[in-house]
Design a protein around this motif. Structure first.
Motif, PDB file in Angstrom:
ATOM      1  N   THR A 266       0.818  -1.214   0.000  1.00 13.45           N
ATOM      2  CA  THR A 266       0.000   0.000   0.000  1.00 13.45           C
ATOM      3  C   THR A 266       0.852   1.264   0.000  1.00 13.45           C
ATOM      4  OG1 THR A 266      -0.146  -0.146   2.400  1.00 13.45           O
ATOM      5  CG2 THR A 266      -1.973  -1.073   1.138  1.00 13.45           C
ATOM      6  N   LYS A 269       2.388   3.263  -4.006  1.00  6.97           N
ATOM      7  CA  LYS A 269       1.797   4.266  -4.889  1.00  6.97           C
ATOM      8  C   LYS A 269       1.217   5.379  -4.044  1.00  6.97           C
ATOM      9  CE  LYS A 269      -1.194   4.489  -8.970  1.00  6.97           C
ATOM     10  NZ  LYS A 269      -2.113   3.727  -9.842  1.00  6.97           N
ATOM     11  N   ASN A 271      -1.013   7.804  -4.743  1.00 13.72           N
ATOM     12  CA  ASN A 271      -2.460   7.965  -4.847  1.00 13.72           C
ATOM     13  C   ASN A 271      -3.088   6.647  -5.299  1.00 13.72           C
ATOM     14  OD1 ASN A 271      -2.389  10.802  -4.254  1.00 13.72           O
ATOM     15  ND2 ASN A 271      -1.599  11.125  -6.329  1.00 13.72           N
ATOM     16  N   GLY A 272      -3.866   6.037  -4.427  1.00 13.53           N
ATOM     17  CA  GLY A 272      -4.489   4.767  -4.771  1.00 13.53           C
ATOM     18  C   GLY A 272      -3.554   3.603  -4.487  1.00 13.53           C
ATOM     19  N   SER A 273      -3.856   2.466  -5.087  1.00 15.27           N
ATOM     20  CA  SER A 273      -3.055   1.269  -4.858  1.00 15.27           C
ATOM     21  C   SER A 273      -2.665   0.647  -6.191  1.00 15.27           C
ATOM     22  CB  SER A 273      -3.854   0.263  -4.027  1.00 15.27           C
ATOM     23  OG  SER A 273      -5.063  -0.081  -4.690  1.00 15.27           O
ATOM     24  N   ASP A 275      -2.338  -2.066  -9.131  1.00 16.55           N
ATOM     25  CA  ASP A 275      -3.177  -3.107  -9.685  1.00 16.55           C
ATOM     26  C   ASP A 275      -2.690  -4.454  -9.169  1.00 16.55           C
ATOM     27  OD1 ASP A 275      -5.233  -3.738 -12.015  1.00 16.55           O
ATOM     28  OD2 ASP A 275      -3.585  -5.166 -12.214  1.00 16.55           O
TER      29      ASP A 275
END
Length: 351
Positions: A266, A269, A271-273, A275
């Motif tokens: 986690t 990245k 912003n976000g996670s 893929d």
């Protein structure tokens, strides 16, 4: 006992007497709330007002939410299951998790012939040689490494590859290396010494059907070759995700090894996670760069077989090399096996 909170797939890592206890989640609401609250409040072990985990295990174990299908399989096999309680940051809610000794896991049993026939390195190289420096990787030391070339330019590799299946003569690499290329335009070498080993022709290329070159999602491919030298050894394919904190190695294009560690995904990245088809690893700043398409190999130090498994395929580096982006091989194990089976059938039908 040290607790590090993680969301969803990898829940937390406990370091207990130098032994790793790994927990996976199927994303239940209770656990999601516990992880989200711990993340939002920056909860650490020292700041908890109660025991983060209640209960103990006496040996290396792997843990799951108790309704996970893996737990049901262990119950059917009458394996011993230890229960632990995971408390939230306010000590107001908890979730019971079920732990199984690693000695009861199928992939660690000595009777598993496939696991005993893969991933064995040659520390002295093949043929035996002396290292030019302490970080040099010898020819044949990791006897599953290979390189892909244009047949018109057999001196400059396009990328690296990893030998994963004997019967299908199957190699693993990145889709970004071979997408759009014809099989008959490529050759493979199992050493970088063109004076002593002849290249072999590629007979088939399979790029993942959902590969997206803009996002690098599903950046994986396999290829089958016409022959493989007898001294080559296949690397092991993953059966389950690599443990958080595992130390692995990759190799640079000038044959130096890099130490890599699997961090909390986690944090990969901003912003976000990432893929699910991708994973990151961490290495030293300004260190060597892994080969495109080359593998991230992790040794199972808790197994007497001492085998290497390929968990990643190198795609790119960031942050002065501190962060390494890999294809998450575990996510594609089933896809890889199916493609290798097709390679096997094609070889049988052509013989």
């Amino acid at each position: 006992m040290k607790l590090v909170m993680l969301p969803r797939l990898v829940v937390f890592l406990i370091v207990l007497d130098a032994c790793m206890l790994y927990t996976k989640s199927d994303g239940t609401e209770t656990l999601d709330q516990i992880y989200a609250e711990a993340d939002s409040k920056n909860i650490t072990y020292d700041s908890l007002k109660c025991e983060g985990i209640e209960g103990r295990v006496t040996e290396c174990s792997e843990c799951y939410t108790c309704d996970h299908e893996a737990v049901a399989r262990h119950r059917t096999s009458k394996h011993e299951i230890t229960h632990l309680k995971l408390n939230d940051a306010n000590c107001a809610a908890s979730e019971t998790i079920c732990c199984v000794s690693q000695k009861d896991l199928k992939f660690r049993e000595s009777t598993n012939v496939d696991r005993l026939s893969c991933g064995h390195s040659n520390p002295e190289g093949y043929p035996r040689a002396l290292r030019s420096s302490i970080r040099s990787v010898l020819q044949g030391e990791y006897p599953w490494r290979a390189w892909i070339y244009y047949w018109q330019d057999p001196e400059t590799p396009l990328c690296a590859a990893t030998y994963i299946n004997k019967e299908g003569r199957t190699l693993l690499t990145s889709a970004s290396c071979v997408e759009g290329r014809r099989a008959d335009a490529l050759i493979v070498r199992f050493t970088r010494d063109p004076q002593h080993y002849d290249p072999v022709h590629v007979s088939r290329i399979d790029v993942h059907e959902l590969y997206n070159k803009d996002t690098q999602v599903n950046d994986i491919a396999v290829l089958s070759v016409e022959s493989v030298p007898s001294w080559m050894q296949k690397v092991c394919l993953p059966i389950q995700p690599v443990l958080l904190g595992t130390s692995c190695i990759a190799v640079s294009d000038n044959n130096f090894y890099l130490n890599q560690v699997v961090p909390r995904q986690t944090k990969c990245k901003e912003n976000g996670s990432l893929d699910d088809s991708l994973m990151c690893s961490a290495t030293l700043k300004d260190d060597y760069t892994p080969e495109l398409g080359g593998g991230m190999f992790c040794v199972d130090e808790q197994s007497s077989a001492n085998t290497y498994t390929v968990y990643g395929v190198y795609l790119a580096s960031a942050n002065n090399g501190l962060a390494v982006l890999n294809t998450n091989v575990t996510h594609f194990t089933e896809w890889i096996i199916k493609k290798a089976e097709k390679h096997i059938n094609l070889i049988r039908n052509s013989s």
